[in-house]
Every structure is written in structure tokens, then in C-alpha cells.
Design an enzyme around this catalytic site. Sequence first.
Site, PDB file in Angstrom:
ATOM      1  N   HIS A 241     -13.410  -1.915  -2.758  1.00  0.00           N
ATOM      2  CA  HIS A 241     -12.599  -1.386  -1.655  1.00  0.00           C
ATOM      3  C   HIS A 241     -12.907  -2.130  -0.350  1.00  0.00           C
ATOM      4  O   HIS A 241     -12.881  -1.555   0.742  1.00  0.00           O
ATOM      5  CB  HIS A 241     -12.833   0.114  -1.484  1.00  0.00           C
TER       6      HIS A 241
ATOM      7  N   THR B 221      -5.372   2.479  -7.446  1.00  0.00           N
ATOM      8  CA  THR B 221      -6.709   2.412  -6.856  1.00  0.00           C
ATOM      9  C   THR B 221      -7.533   3.580  -7.363  1.00  0.00           C
ATOM     10  O   THR B 221      -7.140   4.743  -7.216  1.00  0.00           O
ATOM     11  CB  THR B 221      -6.626   2.431  -5.328  1.00  0.00           C
TER      12      THR B 221
ATOM     13  N   LYS C 237      -7.442  -0.832  -9.915  1.00  0.00           N
ATOM     14  CA  LYS C 237      -8.126  -1.545  -8.843  1.00  0.00           C
ATOM     15  C   LYS C 237      -9.368  -0.742  -8.434  1.00  0.00           C
ATOM     16  O   LYS C 237      -9.267   0.421  -8.054  1.00  0.00           O
ATOM     17  CB  LYS C 237      -7.199  -1.707  -7.633  1.00  0.00           C
TER      18      LYS C 237
ATOM     19  N   SER D 187       0.813  -1.206   0.000  1.00  0.00           N
ATOM     20  CA  SER D 187       0.000   0.000   0.000  1.00  0.00           C
ATOM     21  C   SER D 187       0.855   1.267   0.000  1.00  0.00           C
ATOM     22  O   SER D 187       1.902   1.325   0.653  1.00  0.00           O
ATOM     23  CB  SER D 187      -0.908   0.006   1.238  1.00  0.00           C
TER      24      SER D 187
ATOM     25  N   TYR E 150      -2.063   5.660  -5.170  1.00  0.00           N
ATOM     26  CA  TYR E 150      -3.108   6.663  -5.365  1.00  0.00           C
ATOM     27  C   TYR E 150      -2.467   7.828  -6.111  1.00  0.00           C
ATOM     28  O   TYR E 150      -1.343   8.227  -5.780  1.00  0.00           O
ATOM     29  CB  TYR E 150      -3.642   7.181  -4.029  1.00  0.00           C
TER      30      TYR E 150
END
Length: 368
Positions: free
Chosen positions: A264, A165, A240, A116, A139
Site C-alpha cells: 500500500h 485491494t 493487490k 481508484s 474495495y
Amino acid sequence: MPLPKLQQIPAEIAALADYERFARERLSEQAWAYLAGGAADELTLADNRAAFDRLRLRSRVLRDLSGGNTRLRLFGQDFDHPIFLAPVAYQKLAHPDGELASVLAAGAVRAGMLVSTQASVELETIAAAAQTPLWFQLYIQPDRDFTAALVRRAEAAGYQALVLTVDAPVSGVRNREQRAGFALPAGVEAVNLRGMRPLQASIEPPAGSLLLGGPLLAAAPTWADLAWLRGLTRLPILLKGIMSGADAEQALAAGMDGLIVSNHGGRSLDGLPATIEALPEVAAAVQKQVPLLLDGGIRRGSDVLKALALGADGVLVGRPYVFGLAAAGAVGVAHVLQMLRGELEVAMALTGCRDLASIGAETIWRPA
């Protein structure tokens, strides 16, 4: 790669669900709310699981299963099985070793891991400890220069794909976290985001509006940003958060290399369908042109089989391995992955599937 003997796995842990109680006992109310909770009334969170239970498998007998395996090849990378660790933020909430324990476990059982952006350990430190392919979850930040620097850091550290994402331009309404008064404790932060410029409120939101028209959504990424990201890197890029055939088609037109069906984990918009229910529409749009993965609700190896039968090439698990992490560190994460893989192999054998290519729509039982 051997795992350290951190502690003995209790004999009563026989399935993934058994880890939840042990994790709950070891986590604070605030950490549990963050790691286990979902958005609003948590309807989507619950349905991600329930939708798998509504599907039935078709058994087949007397099949030739010699040479059976669960091997998978994606983007030139070889995996022993199609089960990946999903990107989960702030893993030090679950265990002091955080992402370092998870990457140790992933290497030991040869599972791919997605790291992440909001990891609580530096992306370079995780990569240095890795003995398995790593993908970096990204992100697109309002600070585009900072985002570009993150991409360069991931490339330099040896990450082999980027996972963008796209389903969370804003955080979901997480009432469980609100009720628990969640805040990051001292010593836990998104270390990879240190130094990012704060968003400057260049315009005031309209009267009576909390968000729409405000600076946050004005800076949120759009389809146009995919061309910018594509120009930054030669790494494969997966999106994603795809839940519709229309978005899948648009992603393919934009030159994306893979898609992940995801809501999510039920943490963004409550009321979305379960991912396994959205998967067939997305798979029909993709038509095997790019790899397709799914997350949300996986708790059994038979769930993995169901996802592959409906068009996924692989799956991601999140909460189950975090519960294993909280309960037993790296050993718990490895145990979760081993149980899933073992159950997948049993389910494949009992449905007559020798390898992943043998799994198809006919593996799902349909009433006459």
C-alpha cells in the site's frame, strides 16, 4: 493522442525525483501530507525505495539487440511497455483536472491506468476520456449491494479488469496526516461512493478495544468474499496487496487471475518489508501461472528492470506521476512515464536484454 501544451517542463527536471520539489511548492501542507506521506514512522515507505538501491545489475555486452522492444500482453490487452499508473485516490488534490489529466497522459504514452474507487472524478467520465486500457481498483465495501453496483458500473463503462485491494481493511496510522490536520477540501470527494449506505454499528466494541471486535472489522472482506466477487463478473480479477507466498497460493486456489505485490505504498502497516524484497517469495509461489505485478519505490527505469528480473511482469507507479500531475498536469504525468520508459530501454540495452522475455534472474548481480 497529442497532449495540450499546459506549460513548459523546466529544464532542470531530468529524472522523476526532480518533480518532487516542484510538486511540494504547489501543494498545501495538508495535500502534501496525504499524497507524499506513509504510515507511522514511514519506515516501510523509505525502505520501498532503499531496497531497490541495494540491488545491483549485471551488465552483458555484444548482445544482438535488433528488434528490441518493451511490449507486453496481459489478459488479451496489448501494452507498449510494462509501466502502469497505480490507483491513487483524490487526484484533484494534486491538480484541478485530477484523474482526467492522468488518463489523458496515459493515452498519449500508451500506458495502462488503474482507476481508484476513491477517484475524485466519476469512473464513467474517466472511461469516456480514455484511449488506453483501464482497470478498476475496488474495495469490497461493507455495503455489498453498493459494491456489486460499482462492479456493474465498471463493466458497463468498459474497464477491462478489476483490481481488488486486500491489504487495507482499516486505514493505517498516518501521523503525518494527523500533524497536518488533513481533511478533504471543498470540491474533492470520492464521487463514486456517493449514495453508499453508512456502516451500521450492530455491536459495541469490547471495553478497552478501539477496533478489534467492532463493526468495521466484522464487515471486512475475507477469502470467502472472493467467490462472491467472482460470481459477479467475468472480468479478470487481480488481488493487490499480496506480500507472502502463502497468500499467493491461497489466491491462486481461489481462482484469481493476477496478483500485485504491494504494501500500500507504505501507507498501511509500517514495518512491512519492501515490496521488491517480498517479490521473489511471491513469484516462487506463482510460478508464472498468472500475471504478477509490483508497486512501491519505483523511481528509475532500472528499478523496473530489477522488478522484472525478480519475477514481475509489470510495475505500477503512484507518487511519481502524482508529483508530475501536481507540477505540470497531464504533461507532467506523460513526462514521468516517458522518462521511466526511456530509462528502462537504456537499462535493458546495457544488460543485454532485447525484450521483456530476455530479462531474468541472471540480470541481477549476485556477489560470489
